[in-house]
Design a protein around this motif. Structure first.
Motif, PDB file in Angstrom:
ATOM      1  N   ALA A   1       0.811  -1.213   0.000  1.00  0.00           N
ATOM      2  CA  ALA A   1       0.000   0.000   0.000  1.00  0.00           C
ATOM      3  C   ALA A   1       0.849   1.271   0.000  1.00  0.00           C
ATOM      4  CB  ALA A   1      -0.929   0.002   1.214  1.00  0.00           C
ATOM      5  N   LEU A   2       2.168   1.125   0.116  1.00  0.00           N
ATOM      6  CA  LEU A   2       3.063   2.273   0.190  1.00  0.00           C
ATOM      7  C   LEU A   2       3.740   2.534  -1.138  1.00  0.00           C
ATOM      8  CD1 LEU A   2       4.873   1.435   3.544  1.00  0.00           C
ATOM      9  CD2 LEU A   2       2.843   2.851   3.207  1.00  0.00           C
ATOM     10  N   ASN A   3       4.219   3.768  -1.297  1.00  0.00           N
ATOM     11  CA  ASN A   3       5.050   4.104  -2.435  1.00  0.00           C
ATOM     12  C   ASN A   3       6.490   4.100  -1.948  1.00  0.00           C
ATOM     13  OD1 ASN A   3       6.345   5.107  -4.636  1.00  0.00           O
ATOM     14  ND2 ASN A   3       5.369   7.117  -4.602  1.00  0.00           N
ATOM     15  N   ASP A   4       7.175   3.012  -2.173  1.00  0.00           N
ATOM     16  CA  ASP A   4       8.554   2.856  -1.708  1.00  0.00           C
ATOM     17  C   ASP A   4       9.515   3.090  -2.867  1.00  0.00           C
ATOM     18  OD1 ASP A   4      10.696   2.232   0.018  1.00  0.00           O
ATOM     19  OD2 ASP A   4      10.661   0.148  -0.629  1.00  0.00           O
ATOM     20  N   SER A   5       9.419   4.277  -3.490  1.00  0.00           N
ATOM     21  CA  SER A   5      10.254   4.565  -4.654  1.00  0.00           C
ATOM     22  C   SER A   5      11.742   4.641  -4.302  1.00  0.00           C
ATOM     23  CB  SER A   5       9.803   5.868  -5.316  1.00  0.00           C
ATOM     24  OG  SER A   5       9.856   6.930  -4.381  1.00  0.00           O
ATOM     25  N   GLU A   6      12.048   4.928  -3.040  1.00  0.00           N
ATOM     26  CA  GLU A   6      13.450   4.994  -2.615  1.00  0.00           C
ATOM     27  C   GLU A   6      14.041   3.604  -2.374  1.00  0.00           C
ATOM     28  OE1 GLU A   6      11.000   6.598  -0.998  1.00  0.00           O
ATOM     29  OE2 GLU A   6      11.318   8.702  -1.462  1.00  0.00           O
ATOM     30  N   GLY A   7      13.184   2.592  -2.252  1.00  0.00           N
ATOM     31  CA  GLY A   7      13.661   1.224  -2.072  1.00  0.00           C
ATOM     32  C   GLY A   7      14.037   0.866  -0.651  1.00  0.00           C
ATOM     33  N   TYR A   8      13.533   1.615   0.338  1.00  0.00           N
ATOM     34  CA  TYR A   8      13.845   1.309   1.733  1.00  0.00           C
ATOM     35  C   TYR A   8      13.335  -0.070   2.140  1.00  0.00           C
ATOM     36  CZ  TYR A   8      15.201   6.171   2.389  1.00  0.00           C
ATOM     37  OH  TYR A   8      15.815   7.381   2.294  1.00  0.00           O
ATOM     38  N   LEU A   9      12.253  -0.499   1.527  1.00  0.00           N
ATOM     39  CA  LEU A   9      11.655  -1.782   1.910  1.00  0.00           C
ATOM     40  C   LEU A   9      11.976  -2.892   0.904  1.00  0.00           C
ATOM     41  CD1 LEU A   9       8.164  -0.438   3.046  1.00  0.00           C
ATOM     42  CD2 LEU A   9      10.251  -0.720   4.386  1.00  0.00           C
ATOM     43  N   SER A  10      13.025  -2.704   0.131  1.00  0.00           N
ATOM     44  CA  SER A  10      13.374  -3.704  -0.892  1.00  0.00           C
ATOM     45  C   SER A  10      13.791  -5.042  -0.282  1.00  0.00           C
ATOM     46  CB  SER A  10      14.476  -3.174  -1.810  1.00  0.00           C
ATOM     47  OG  SER A  10      15.647  -2.903  -1.061  1.00  0.00           O
ATOM     48  N   SER A  11      14.200  -5.038   0.979  1.00  0.00           N
ATOM     49  CA  SER A  11      14.577  -6.303   1.629  1.00  0.00           C
ATOM     50  C   SER A  11      13.351  -7.099   2.070  1.00  0.00           C
ATOM     51  CB  SER A  11      15.487  -6.033   2.829  1.00  0.00           C
ATOM     52  OG  SER A  11      14.801  -5.289   3.821  1.00  0.00           O
ATOM     53  N   TRP A  12      12.174  -6.483   2.043  1.00  0.00           N
ATOM     54  CA  TRP A  12      10.943  -7.166   2.438  1.00  0.00           C
ATOM     55  C   TRP A  12      10.475  -8.032   1.280  1.00  0.00           C
ATOM     56  CZ3 TRP A  12       7.131  -3.748   5.656  1.00  0.00           C
ATOM     57  CH2 TRP A  12       7.820  -3.127   6.694  1.00  0.00           C
ATOM     58  N   VAL A  13      10.929  -9.255   1.250  1.00  0.00           N
ATOM     59  CA  VAL A  13      10.643 -10.175   0.150  1.00  0.00           C
ATOM     60  C   VAL A  13       9.956 -11.415   0.701  1.00  0.00           C
ATOM     61  CG1 VAL A  13      11.665 -11.571  -1.700  1.00  0.00           C
ATOM     62  CG2 VAL A  13      12.651  -9.339  -1.122  1.00  0.00           C
ATOM     63  N   ASN A  14       8.867 -11.799   0.062  1.00  0.00           N
ATOM     64  CA  ASN A  14       8.129 -12.993   0.470  1.00  0.00           C
ATOM     65  C   ASN A  14       9.052 -14.212   0.436  1.00  0.00           C
ATOM     66  OD1 ASN A  14       5.928 -14.497   1.274  1.00  0.00           O
ATOM     67  ND2 ASN A  14       5.148 -14.770  -0.795  1.00  0.00           N
ATOM     68  N   GLY A  15       8.978 -15.026   1.470  1.00  0.00           N
ATOM     69  CA  GLY A  15       9.794 -16.235   1.533  1.00  0.00           C
ATOM     70  C   GLY A  15      11.108 -16.049   2.266  1.00  0.00           C
ATOM     71  N   THR A  16      11.446 -14.796   2.617  1.00  0.00           N
ATOM     72  CA  THR A  16      12.650 -14.568   3.414  1.00  0.00           C
ATOM     73  C   THR A  16      12.233 -14.294   4.857  1.00  0.00           C
ATOM     74  OG1 THR A  16      12.659 -12.205   2.870  1.00  0.00           O
ATOM     75  CG2 THR A  16      13.945 -13.663   1.443  1.00  0.00           C
ATOM     76  N   ASP A  17      13.175 -14.406   5.754  1.00  0.00           N
ATOM     77  CA  ASP A  17      12.881 -14.266   7.186  1.00  0.00           C
ATOM     78  C   ASP A  17      12.813 -12.798   7.577  1.00  0.00           C
ATOM     79  OD1 ASP A  17      12.553 -14.583   9.883  1.00  0.00           O
ATOM     80  OD2 ASP A  17      14.457 -15.588  10.228  1.00  0.00           O
ATOM     81  N   CYS A  18      11.618 -12.338   7.941  1.00  0.00           N
ATOM     82  CA  CYS A  18      11.462 -10.922   8.290  1.00  0.00           C
ATOM     83  C   CYS A  18      12.207 -10.576   9.574  1.00  0.00           C
ATOM     84  CB  CYS A  18       9.990 -10.535   8.376  1.00  0.00           C
ATOM     85  SG  CYS A  18       9.080 -11.253   9.748  1.00  0.00           S
ATOM     86  N   CYS A  19      12.456 -11.549  10.428  1.00  0.00           N
ATOM     87  CA  CYS A  19      13.165 -11.281  11.692  1.00  0.00           C
ATOM     88  C   CYS A  19      14.646 -11.008  11.474  1.00  0.00           C
ATOM     89  CB  CYS A  19      13.006 -12.456  12.645  1.00  0.00           C
ATOM     90  SG  CYS A  19      11.338 -12.635  13.294  1.00  0.00           S
ATOM     91  N   THR A  20      15.228 -11.619  10.483  1.00  0.00           N
ATOM     92  CA  THR A  20      16.675 -11.500  10.304  1.00  0.00           C
ATOM     93  C   THR A  20      17.091 -10.799   9.014  1.00  0.00           C
ATOM     94  OG1 THR A  20      16.772 -13.693   9.285  1.00  0.00           O
ATOM     95  CG2 THR A  20      17.127 -13.577  11.668  1.00  0.00           C
ATOM     96  N   GLU A  21      16.191 -10.724   8.036  1.00  0.00           N
ATOM     97  CA  GLU A  21      16.605 -10.203   6.734  1.00  0.00           C
ATOM     98  C   GLU A  21      15.909  -8.919   6.304  1.00  0.00           C
ATOM     99  OE1 GLU A  21      16.852 -13.274   3.687  1.00  0.00           O
ATOM    100  OE2 GLU A  21      16.781 -14.774   5.265  1.00  0.00           O
ATOM    101  N   TRP A  22      14.854  -8.531   6.990  1.00  0.00           N
ATOM    102  CA  TRP A  22      14.104  -7.352   6.562  1.00  0.00           C
ATOM    103  C   TRP A  22      14.572  -6.119   7.314  1.00  0.00           C
ATOM    104  CZ3 TRP A  22       8.217  -8.630   5.769  1.00  0.00           C
ATOM    105  CH2 TRP A  22       8.109  -9.702   4.888  1.00  0.00           C
ATOM    106  N   PHE A  23      14.883  -5.080   6.577  1.00  0.00           N
ATOM    107  CA  PHE A  23      15.327  -3.817   7.157  1.00  0.00           C
ATOM    108  C   PHE A  23      14.191  -3.176   7.964  1.00  0.00           C
ATOM    109  CE2 PHE A  23      15.869   0.807   6.910  1.00  0.00           C
ATOM    110  CZ  PHE A  23      17.117   0.926   7.481  1.00  0.00           C
ATOM    111  N   GLY A  24      14.509  -2.730   9.174  1.00  0.00           N
ATOM    112  CA  GLY A  24      13.541  -2.023   9.996  1.00  0.00           C
ATOM    113  C   GLY A  24      12.633  -2.905  10.829  1.00  0.00           C
ATOM    114  N   ILE A  25      12.858  -4.204  10.830  1.00  0.00           N
ATOM    115  CA  ILE A  25      12.009  -5.134  11.579  1.00  0.00           C
ATOM    116  C   ILE A  25      12.819  -5.775  12.701  1.00  0.00           C
ATOM    117  CG2 ILE A  25      10.590  -7.232  11.448  1.00  0.00           C
ATOM    118  CD1 ILE A  25       9.511  -4.808   9.865  1.00  0.00           C
ATOM    119  N   SER A  26      12.228  -5.804  13.891  1.00  0.00           N
ATOM    120  CA  SER A  26      12.854  -6.508  15.017  1.00  0.00           C
ATOM    121  C   SER A  26      11.843  -7.483  15.593  1.00  0.00           C
ATOM    122  CB  SER A  26      13.273  -5.525  16.109  1.00  0.00           C
ATOM    123  OG  SER A  26      14.247  -4.638  15.623  1.00  0.00           O
ATOM    124  N   CYS A  27      12.341  -8.637  15.996  1.00  0.00           N
ATOM    125  CA  CYS A  27      11.490  -9.685  16.565  1.00  0.00           C
ATOM    126  C   CYS A  27      11.949 -10.024  17.974  1.00  0.00           C
ATOM    127  CB  CYS A  27      11.541 -10.945  15.702  1.00  0.00           C
ATOM    128  SG  CYS A  27      10.903 -10.707  14.037  1.00  0.00           S
TER     129      CYS A  27
END
Length: 128
Positions: free
Chosen positions: A46-72
């Motif tokens: 739903a966001l416009n991530d034209s800068e690519g800050y959320l490019s690490s948020w990829v389906n099938g990867t671990d959001c706890c260890t691989e996604w920028f800005g996420i902590s578990c």
């Protein structure tokens, strides 16, 4: 004959140590709960991530260890912190599905978006 066998063992161990980070990454299952990563992917869509800050948020990867800005949480693996930046987009109610979220930092949101966001947070609290 023992010397060549020993050299072979050293070569095998060296190769294993070099490859072990990439192998362990594939062998260890995702820590991130599936429904929580899907909620974040809907939020991202739903966001416009034209800068690519959320490019690490990829389906099938671990959001706890691989996604920028996420902590578990280290014990429960639930998402406890989200820190994102975006300039445009629609705040998604999918964040309401992150029941263990204790910290939310959103930067770059225009003033009308902030009012909508506060309404959404109130709605999430009401639903809980």
């Amino acid at each position: 004959m023992a010397v060549p066998l020993c050299k072979l063992c050293i070569v095998f161990i060296s190769v294993f140590l070099v490859l072990s980070p990439s192998l362990s990454h594939r062998l260890i299952p995702n820590r991130c709960p599936y429904h929580e990563s899907q909620a974040l992917l809907r939020f991202k869509a739903a966001l416009n991530d034209s800068e690519g800050y959320l490019s690490s948020w990829v389906n099938g990867t671990d959001c706890c260890t691989e996604w920028f800005g996420i902590s578990c949480d280290n014990h429960t693996n639930h998402i406890v912190s989200v820190s994102v930046y975006f300039s445009q987009g629609v705040m998604s109610e999918s964040l309401c599905q992150l029941r263990f979220l204790t910290s939310l930092s959103i930067s770059g949101l225009a003033t009308p978006g902030i009012y909508f966001f506060l309404m959404m947070v109130s709605w999430c609290i009401f639903l809980a």
